[in-house]
Structure formats: structure tokens, C-alpha cells
Design an enzyme around this catalytic site. Sequence first.
Site, PDB file in Angstrom:
ATOM      1  N   SER A  10       0.825  -1.199   0.000  1.00 56.54           N
ATOM      2  CA  SER A  10       0.000   0.000   0.000  1.00 56.54           C
ATOM      3  C   SER A  10       0.856   1.245   0.000  1.00 56.54           C
ATOM      4  CB  SER A  10      -0.888   0.016   1.235  1.00 56.54           C
ATOM      5  OG  SER A  10      -0.046   0.179   2.365  1.00 56.54           O
ATOM      6  N   LYS A  11       0.237   2.287  -0.551  1.00 51.15           N
ATOM      7  CA  LYS A  11       0.885   3.591  -0.651  1.00 51.15           C
ATOM      8  C   LYS A  11       1.420   4.084   0.677  1.00 51.15           C
ATOM      9  CE  LYS A  11      -2.145   5.839  -3.524  1.00 51.15           C
ATOM     10  NZ  LYS A  11      -2.924   6.779  -4.139  1.00 51.15           N
ATOM     11  N   ARG A  12       0.711   3.762   1.743  1.00 50.96           N
ATOM     12  CA  ARG A  12       1.121   4.306   3.019  1.00 50.96           C
ATOM     13  C   ARG A  12       2.454   3.736   3.471  1.00 50.96           C
ATOM     14  NH1 ARG A  12      -2.755   2.522   6.048  1.00 50.96           N
ATOM     15  NH2 ARG A  12      -4.156   2.251   4.307  1.00 50.96           N
ATOM     16  N   LYS A  13       2.748   2.503   3.050  1.00 59.08           N
ATOM     17  CA  LYS A  13       3.975   1.872   3.557  1.00 59.08           C
ATOM     18  C   LYS A  13       5.083   1.770   2.526  1.00 59.08           C
ATOM     19  CE  LYS A  13       1.526  -0.340   7.211  1.00 59.08           C
ATOM     20  NZ  LYS A  13       0.567  -1.385   7.394  1.00 59.08           N
ATOM     21  N   ASN A  14       4.734   1.819   1.268  1.00 58.39           N
ATOM     22  CA  ASN A  14       5.725   1.684   0.201  1.00 58.39           C
ATOM     23  C   ASN A  14       5.260   2.515  -0.981  1.00 58.39           C
ATOM     24  OD1 ASN A  14       7.970  -0.318   0.343  1.00 58.39           O
ATOM     25  ND2 ASN A  14       6.333  -1.693   1.003  1.00 58.39           N
TER      26      ASN A  14
END
Length: 482
Positions: A252-256
Amino acid sequence: MPPRVRIAPSPTGDPHVGTAYIALFNYAFAKKHGGTFILRIEDTDQQRSTQSSEAAIFDALRWLGLDWDEGPDVGGDRGPYRQSERTAIYREHVQTLLNNGTAYRCFCTSERLAAMRAEQEANKQNPGYDGHCRGIDPADAASRAEGGEAHVIRLRVPEEGETVIVDELRGDIHFSNAEVDDQVLLKSDGFPTYHLANVVDDHLMGITHVIRGEDWITSGPKHVLLYRGFGWEPPLFFHMGLLRNADKSKLSKRKNPVSIDHYRSLGYLPTTFLNFLATMGFSMGEDQERFTLEEMVQAFDWSHVKTGGPVFDGVKLDAFCGDDIRAMDPQALKDALVKHAFEGRLETLVDLSRERINRLDDFLPYISFFFGGEVDYSSVIGKMVPKKRDKKETIKVLKAYLEGIERSEAARAFTVEGLGEFSKEFAAAQGWKPKELYPLLRAAATGRTASPSLFDTLAALGKDRVRLRLRSAIEALRRLAD
Ligand code: GLU
């Protein structure tokens, strides 16, 4: 018969690394067997699909060298390859399903559906259509439709029994029909949903093997029922493991960073990136991790494909890329470095620094913040929180800005004008003055208190780098003592 395979991305955002991953496996399988690799654009979500996103998908996949044999831009004799150009085909086909009872018309209003959902939630029942219109006599339903009454068309899922999807990688997967919703196939505006369009197209385009992410397994029973309703032989299904963050959650965008463009703009080599993606789902044998696309194609066999949740490991990607850079021939490396640093942007960089340098030698140090990923915030962190604001508010505003640049039409293309327009409106909507917001954005995006004009700077940095830095500025602020 040589295989015909496809990827079917929806053009609703930046080109996703998951699309490249699935494209790679489709490509390798097709090439190994002299088959055809097709690119179809699934743009039936009219609200979210954009032309710029479609163009970015084409560009990113070409950068990786995953060229397709048939597609919206290259043509082919099973087109059109863009679903928004095929709506008449879906409407015609859904008639077959109405005629044989596989589908039915549903006249429920949105108010009724909302009330039904609320009741299901209150009673802790599974969400899903309650079958209110299943029993309407088809002739009555047809005349109501002809009279202009708004309606959708739904799949009639058998109430009992089960539907099995045969997954070539995972074996049979059983679904109890009671758990499968009477899916909307055709919306009231005459546009199909994913399920109808996907099945009709896979059949008409002669797709023999559907290779896609495991997140589509739950759609499988609906698709099997549709193939049955049409009297068509389903293709073979292969559901690949989804790429995952280090904590095993879905990438996901939030983590990668998940945009292919991010990796491209940070200067990863496309060949390395492909090899890295390949290792997540394919084993060459004997622990051999480094191989080319051609070698993968040669060796491709489903017995070498792994379905366990592959972790997207940025450290490994860096190590691969570093090794590849060191192995490059000096001239090729020189060319690649100059191309990456300056191609398409030298003029902008010169324009932005002309007024601010006194010697030629000042140029490179001055423009250094336009390169690289994260920056050092030590000299600006103390000044990021505006005087009358606190840390929490500042983080909230940066997060909202990050979301805003995804959503806003004006900011999406990341031009100087668009960013200016968006940022002004954004500041007003947040109740912040531009003189509070702009220095914060500058510090977060560059690690400096001074730079060329803010929007020139953001546009020249590019969306992916700005996004990365705003995220790391948020982290730096979080670490800051209150
Ligand atoms: N449009 C779907 C997507 O965005 C396609 C899924 C499939 O391959 O069936 O991934």
C-alpha cells in the site's frame, strides 16, 4: 493453440507496481509459448478513469520493456480494446442472460437499497442484495423497462449449492452460493460493471489463460456463473500472490511507494526492476536470483511460480540495482547518468538556478535537492511548524495535501499553474494562510528554507519525489518532541 493472455488495468491512478508484476507473468508465459499478450483498458468507472492515467500505464509498461501485441494504441483484430468503446457489446450480451434467466431486472431505488443495507448492518448480517426483484415476471419487468423505469440488471446467483473455480495454481476453490451476492451487471446508466465487461471481453478476445492477482479470486464464482449463463467455456485461471509490505499487509501507498513512476524517477534501471519483480513470484532454481527477461521467458514454467505473499523488499531492490550499475560498461553508465539527470529537465534546472548562482561551479550544489530520494531535515525541522500552529495540525495539513494532490484535477498533472491553483484553494479550505503553508511545503519538499519559486520547484521535483519527501517530512515531524 498458442495462448492469448491479457492484463486489464483500470486507468484510475498512477501505474501500479502490481500491474507491472502481473504484466510480467502474462508476458513471460505468452512469449514462452509463442502466444499473444494483450493490453485491455478497463475504464468502465467513468468517474475515476482518466486519459492521463491510461497514458501513464502505457508509458510505464513500455519503460519496462513489456510490450503488448494488441491494445488500444497498437490495434489488433479483436478490438476495440478500451471498454468504454464497447458498451453496445455488453448491452447486447446481457440480453442473452435476461432471456435465459441468468440475469434479472431490478427496480429497487437507491433509498430502498440504503435502508436494506442499514438494516443488514444493524442485524450484523452479511451485506448483499436481498433478492427483492428476483421474482418479478420477466415480461412485466421488460415492459416496465420499456416504459422507461430506471433499473439495473443483476446476476441471478443460485440460492443453494456451490460454485467452484478451478485455479491452476491453487486447485479447486469452493464458494457457497448463499455467500455470493446478486451482482449488478449493468448499471442504470447502461454501463456494465467490471464483472460483465471482463467476462464478455475475455471471451470475445479469445483469452485462454487469465493470469491476475489473488484479490480477484472472490470475483471468480460470479465469473464462472456468467460463463455458464452464456454457454461459454471459461478460460484457465491463475491467481498470483499479491505483493506485500514487510508486515505482510497488501502493498500500500502508506507503507511503500507503489507507482512504477516513482521507481523510474528515482533512477532504478528498468531491467533490474523487472528482475526484482520476477524474483517475487518466480524461481529460476538453485537460488539464482539474477536473470534477464529473456532468461525468464526461456525458463518459464508454472511449476516455478510461487503464490505465497511476496514481500516487496526495497533493500534488495537497491542491492540489485547497485550491482547492475557496477556491472555496466563505462560509456553506457555515463550515458545513463546524463540521461537520467538532465534529459527533459536541463533547461528547467538552468532556468531555475540562473538568478541564484554566481559561478558555474555553484550550479550542481544549488540544484542538488532536485535529485535523490529523502533529504535531511535537520536545518529546517525547527522552522516547519508555523508560529500559531502546532505539530499535530502541521502533520494533518501535510497529510491532507498529499491526499489532495492525488484527487485534485488541477494538481494531478503536476504543472506549475495547476499546483499554484490547487495550493491556493487548499490553503483557504484548511484555514491556513499561504504564508504559513508555502514555507512548510518548501521545507518538506527540499529540506531548505530557500528555493526557486515554490511551484516551479515542486513541478521540477516531480510528483513522485514530492510525495516521498512529504511523507518523510511527516515522519520527521512525528519524531520531533512536542
Ligand atoms: N480491471 C481489473 C484490474 O484493475 C482487472 C482484473 C482482471 O484481471 O480480471 O486489475
